[in-house]
Design a protein around this motif. Sequence first.
Motif, short mmCIF file in Angstrom:
data_model
loop_
_atom_site.label_atom_id
_atom_site.label_comp_id
_atom_site.label_asym_id
_atom_site.label_seq_id
_atom_site.Cartn_x
_atom_site.Cartn_y
_atom_site.Cartn_z
N ALA A 77 32.60 27.97 124.28
CA ALA A 77 31.76 26.81 124.61
C ALA A 77 30.29 27.08 124.29
CB ALA A 77 31.94 26.46 126.08
N ARG A 78 29.85 28.30 124.56
CA ARG A 78 28.46 28.64 124.28
C ARG A 78 28.17 28.63 122.78
NH1 ARG A 78 27.23 33.67 128.50
NH2 ARG A 78 27.48 32.45 130.43
N ARG A 79 29.12 29.10 122.00
CA ARG A 79 28.92 29.20 120.55
C ARG A 79 29.11 27.86 119.84
NH1 ARG A 79 31.10 34.89 118.02
NH2 ARG A 79 30.43 36.26 119.70
N TYR A 80 30.14 27.14 120.26
CA TYR A 80 30.56 25.96 119.49
C TYR A 80 30.42 24.65 120.24
CZ TYR A 80 32.86 30.02 117.40
OH TYR A 80 33.11 31.26 116.88
N GLY A 81 30.04 24.70 121.51
CA GLY A 81 29.94 23.48 122.31
C GLY A 81 31.30 23.04 122.80
#
Length: 216
Positions: free
Chosen positions: A210-214
């Motif tokens: 989630a942090r990297r790709y949303g």
Amino acid sequence: MRLAELSERSGVSLATIKYYLREGLLQPGHRISATTADYDDSHLRRLRLVRAMIQVGKVPVATVREVLRHVDDDSLGRTIRLGAALWALPQDPETDDEDEDEVTAAARGEVDRLLEMLGWSTARELGALSPVHRSLVVAVATLMRLGYAWDAELMAPYAELMHQAAMRDLDFVETHPSEAEKVETAVAATILFEPVLKALRRLAQEEESARRYGLA
């Protein structure tokens, strides 16, 4: 405490406790009379360990008995005592040296190279004697057969993280006073903590994704 109180405090039924006593998984209580025995906290602790192995670990009764034999063998040093108890637990599939093929041999080479890189001398010395070592070889060989170039360099960061986890495990074990409690706790932790570590890893993967790709 009497048997009824042991049952109440442990959450294990009287019938099950009596079964464990018959099977030698629980030491007899301290005899007070011909029909009465007294039980203490060591029995309560042992019941929790047996339940962890049977209910969570799905370990067969015969194997539980073998593990407990090593747990109770105070003639052994702590490392050997703990190692013997953990080796007696059910393991993942292992290699058969007689049927070892080229891929398995390559996997074994990468595992041995990893241990040398890390300086894990005990694991290197035990080598093929260790069921855990053999299970790792099988896992790496499976990855190789599926086309994943899994080698010592790729495994090393994971192994270092596992070393940190092992240090935490043994720090927790050291909080218990007696040798028997230390070994019992280590065996219980092996069974009970692995599902926790697996779940935490998957949660961490979700969070990092989630942090990297949303979230879209």
